[in-house]
Design an enzyme around this catalytic site. Structure first.
Site, PDB file in Angstrom:
ATOM      1  N   ASP A 190      -1.819 -48.996   6.993  1.00 39.57           N
ATOM      2  CA  ASP A 190      -1.207 -50.402   6.651  1.00 39.57           C
ATOM      3  C   ASP A 190      -2.182 -50.780   5.787  1.00 39.57           C
ATOM      4  OD1 ASP A 190       0.559 -52.368   6.635  1.00 39.57           O
ATOM      5  OD2 ASP A 190      -0.529 -53.479   8.233  1.00 39.57           O
ATOM      6  N   ASP A 250      -1.393 -52.524  12.230  1.00 38.94           N
ATOM      7  CA  ASP A 250      -1.916 -53.704  12.812  1.00 38.94           C
ATOM      8  C   ASP A 250      -0.755 -54.568  13.411  1.00 38.94           C
ATOM      9  OD1 ASP A 250      -3.393 -55.900  13.493  1.00 38.94           O
ATOM     10  OD2 ASP A 250      -3.127 -56.450  11.163  1.00 38.94           O
ATOM     11  N   ASP A 254       4.650 -53.181  12.367  1.00 36.48           N
ATOM     12  CA  ASP A 254       4.274 -52.030  12.459  1.00 36.48           C
ATOM     13  C   ASP A 254       4.671 -51.280  13.621  1.00 36.48           C
ATOM     14  OD1 ASP A 254       2.917 -51.710  10.095  1.00 36.48           O
ATOM     15  OD2 ASP A 254       1.155 -52.485  10.771  1.00 36.48           O
TER      16      ASP A 254
END
Lengths: 56, 830
Positions: B531, B723, B727
């Site tokens: 990410d 994070d 997610d």
């Protein structure tokens, strides 16, 4: 060699005694905190108990 | 005070170190220049680094606990991050712990008193324990406070009529410790209990094993001439007696495990272990009763002890990990500030908010639930939910999802949906659904083990039948020998001992492995998906460039003016400027005005300045700016009534270690991808900077999930590093997932591993550790297979006498364990 006929039963009894002592020790929490008591022994109980004896 | 003369050298060393002006007296961190936090301890002025440490030190000294500083042997935890350490006020949110229904969750009644267990953070040395126990003993209503140093748990008994849990927690915060209630029914408590029982079982098995060996040794070394039959028989009876506790008590986990796996119609590793123990014990008992044949009591006790040892090691590693995990999930209930009809405010748990309630969200706080903005506009940071890195402005009447962070001024929100139906809960449900589709590697491992076990049992049966034909007297001992010698000691130790050693090594490096399959899967991973916001980047805007637009102005001066204007602002961009200017002396600002969504205007040393968007500054500076370089990131302009002065470029900074982590994974032959909810432009730029080929921006949580599932359907094994809350679903769907320790608590729950240190290099360290762990596992398995391949036929042919098979088995197990322990030593961090 005849002594062994006494010593072997004695050793069996000793092991069971050790097991019994160990179980009692775990029940009373002897193994719960293995670090704390070693630290605490360095602390004096008779000083710095708070505001009351700040002057001493 | 002369007490210090008699103290150990280490204590004096800290005392003199603390006296140096450069480090904080309380926590030992460097004292920033131009700060003047002082505390008077025993007639000496001491410098401190922050208001938090000052307040804590002052409380400690004022309460008469100044001795703490003389007896401690290491610096205290910094109070910089402990909210509520400044001032005597009990933080409102702590009062939530006083509510009766909340107390029922973690406390129980003990006569007139209540008792509960609290987890305390920041314990460094003996003096901390002393300080905590003395401080709490002085609170009215506290009957007993005892600190367990090893588990960092505080056992507390208090009188509910005289004191409340929030007062205890606030009292601890005032002396610099964060504490929160532990839920006794949670897994940690169960682990504790099972750990205690396993410890007893290991100890008793060890004791029995040693003594049984004593009786067995003479039998191996003697023959009929040196030891008469009566003596041999006595030794056997003694062995039988001492094997009883080991089989009946210590071996319980194997019998229970075997019974459970048989009940679920599977063949686990426990089945041959239990069968081997039972067969060897029954066979030996019959031999003892009939006084003919071999006895295997020594082997039985040794199996039990060695196998229990490996289980205990595994449990210790798991408990360490779960303890660290609990520390991450602060048990603070999510709270909100509800406005009452009469204008007062009250703190309520987020779960009790109703549709239509109005809540006040202070700057920097998260919106607890979904709602509609009331009265004034707000700046919200949605990076946790969408990955969009720049804060956005929302007008009154617009809706805001729960989980967004208020980046501007205090805002009023009308609740539209209670917590159970909120965006956050929807994301959670998405995560749960994704979790069900997860490939189960563990099942595969179990299946292989089951086949091995089945083959072993059939072989033992075949050998028994064959020997019944050849020589019926030896059939039983040989069948036992097959089970015993092949007893999958080395095999069952080979994997768990390595995993336990690796997990332990990683915890010490700040990587918390939550799921046992992490190392195995990470090693097989073909794609590493990152990410962006908060993972590859720091997650906070940082001043990247400062271009001065006026010839008679220095960079420092421009920063000083900008910092003065932004001094009171809570906007993330303002924070970036303030951090950049923190080394420079501050300027006074007057006539400060804020223009929502545009910028700020103020007077510094008699001159009017504006800071903010280009149009906003142009309205004051007059002439249009000639060259606007098309840089990336957010631009903030500074100008006065005659000229443009400076342009600050602020953007999310890439983590310093990100490039090397990406390069290492690529060098190891893994495909590195970037999936982010941020705009494609930002994502491509970061990707180019880090050398990532595949980068996709503008991905919603659902897109990310589909992308990962698409990769998986093409045979990829995906490792995901993320994070935010957005997610959570994709972390769960990935074959193996990492969450940054600083990220949302939610993501950690769904991740297979947590980077507690907050360093991205932990992912690479885990991968490296996984590679070495797999190598050691394959060495161990190779050895165990070779050993079994030689030993089983030898036993089946009746060549092995008991002491030889016992020696071979224990040597092979020791070899496997020692090989695994090599992993505990990690190479130095590079």
């Amino acid at each position: 060699m005849e002594a062994l006929y006494i010593l072997i039963p004695v050793s069996v009894a000793l092991v069971f005694l050790a097991v019994w002592i160990f179980l009692r020790a775990t029940d009373t929490g002897q193994f719960d905190d293995l670090k704390g008591p070693g630290m605490r022994i360095l602390q004096d109980d008779d000083r710095g108990t708070g505001r009351d004896n700040k002057e001493t | 005070m002369t007490a210090s003369l008699s103290l150990p050298a280490s204590v004096v060393a800290v005392g003199s170190e603390a006296a140096s002006e450069a480090d904080c007296f309380h926590c030992g961190l460097p004292v920033p220049p131009d700060t003047h936090y002082r505390v008077r301890v025993q007639e000496r002025e001491q410098a401190l680094c922050c208001p938090g440490c000052q307040a804590v030190a002052q409380t400690i000294v004022d309460s008469g606990f100044a001795d703490y500083y003389q007896t401690r042997s290491s610096f205290s935890a910094s109070a910089r991050e402990v909210p509520g350490s400044v001032g005597d006020l009990i933080p409102e949110a702590l009062r939530l712990f006083d509510a009766e229904e909340e107390q029922q969750r973690y406390a129980r009644a003990a006569g007139n008193l209540r008792e509960a267990v609290f987890s305390v953070e920041g314990i460094r040395c003996a003096a901390c324990v002393w300080l905590i126990e003395r401080r709490l003993a002085r609170l009215p209503g506290v009957a007993e406070a005892s600190m367990n140093v090893a588990s960092e748990r505080l056992h507390l008994r208090w009188d509910p009529a005289l004191c409340q849990p929030s007062q205890v927690l606030a009292g601890l915060r005032q002396i610099g410790y964060t504490a929160y209630p532990c839920d006794p029914v949670r897994q940690a408590a169960q682990l504790q209990k099972s750990g205690k029982k396993l410890f007893r079982q290991v100890f008793i098995a060890g004791l029995c094993m040693m003594q049984v060996m004593m009786y067995a040794a003479p039998a191996y070394m003697s023959d009929a001439d040196t030891m008469d039959g009566d003596m041999a028989s006595l030794m056997r009876w003694a062995s039988l007696l001492l094997t009883l506790p080991a089989v009946l008590y210590s071996a319980q986990p194997f019998f229970i495990g075997a019974w459970n796996s048989l009940k679920s119609r599977a063949l686990g590793m426990d089945v041959p272990v239990a069968l081997g123990i039972a067969a060897a014990f029954v066979g030996s008992t019959i031999s003892t009763l009939r006084a003919v044949g071999e006895v295997y009591f020594d082997s039985v006790t040794m199996f039990i002890f060695l196998l229990l040892c490996s289980r205990y090691l595994e449990l210790l590693a798991r408990r360490k990990a779960s303890g660290a995990l609990e520390g991450l999930q602060h048990a603070m209930p999510a709270s909100a500030l509800r406005m009452l009809a009469d204008g007062r405010q009250e703190v309520v748990a987020a779960g009790r908010l109703q549709r239509g309630d109005v809540i006040r969200v202070r700057p920097g706080e998260a919106f607890a639930v979904d709602g509609v903005l009331k009265e004034c506009a707000a700046t919200v940071d949605l990076s946790l939910l969408t990955g969009e890195s720049r804060p956005q402005t929302r007008q009154p009447g617009e809706s805001i999802p729960g989980g967004a962070v208020n980046a501007g001024q205090a805002a009023l929100l009308q609740v539209t949906r209670p917590l159970a139906d909120s965006t956050l809960s929807a994301l959670l449900r998405l995560a749960e659904r994704a979790g069900q589709a997860k490939p189960r590697i563990a099942q595969w491992a179990d299946q292989v083990a089951a086949w091995f076990v089945l083959a072993l049992l059939l072989l033992a049966l075949g050998v028994f039948i064959a020997w019944n034909v050849i020589d019926p007297a030896r059939a039983w001992p040989v069948a036992i020998a097959v089970l015993v010698v092949s007893c999958p000691c080395a095999l069952s130790l080979a994997t768990p001992s390595v995993l336990a050693a690796a997990t332990d090594a990683l915890v010490r490096r700040g990587v918390l492995v939550v799921q046992p399959h992490v190392l195995e899967t990470l090693h097989r991973a073909s794609h590493i998906v990152f990410d962006k916001t908060g993972t590859l980047t720091v997650g906070q805007p940082v001043l990247q460039a400062c271009s001065v637009l006026s010839p008679d102005l220095t960079r420092e001066r421009a920063l000083q003016v900008a910092a003065a204007l932004e001094g009171a602002s809570l906007h993330p961009l303002a924070r970036a400027l303030l951090v950049a200017a923190s080394d420079l002396p501050g300027l006074q600002v007057t006539q400060l005005q804020s223009f929502a969504g545009q910028g700020l205007q103020g007077e510094v040393e008699g001159c009017v300045y504006r800071i903010g968007s280009q149009e906003f500054v142009q309205a004051l500076a007059g002439k249009p700016l000639r060259q606007v370089s098309s840089v990336d990131g957010t631009q903030v302009f500074l100008g006065n009534d005659s000229a443009w002065l400076a342009c600050f470029t602020i953007e999310d900074a890439v983590r310093p270690e990100a490039a090397s982590v990406v390069a290492r994974f690529q060098a190891a032959g893994k495909k590195v991808m970037l999936l982010s909810g941020d705009s494609q432009g930002n994502v491509s730029r970061i990707a180019a900077q880090l050398g990532i080929e595949h980068a996709l921006g503008g991905q919603s949580p659902h897109d990310k999930l589909e992308r990962v599932q698409y990769l998986q359907s093409n045979g990829a094994v995906v490792a995901m590093v993320g994070d935010g809350i957005n997610d959570a679903a994709v972390l769960k769907a990935a074959d193996v997932s990492f969450a940054m320790g600083g990220g949302a608590a939610l993501a950690q729950v769904h991740a297979d591993a947590v980077l507690v240190s907050g360093r991205l290099s932990g992912v690479w360290q885990t991968a490296d550790c996984a590679r070495r762990a797999m190598l050691v596992i394959s060495q161990n398995l190779a050895w165990a297979s070779l050993y079994n391949l030689l030993a089983i036929p030898a036993a089946a042919l009746g060549w092995l006498n008991p002491w030889l098979s016992a020696l071979g088995m224990s040597l092979s197990s020791a070899l496997v364990l020692l090989n695994a322990l090599r992993l505990a030593r990690l190479p130095k961090e590079d």
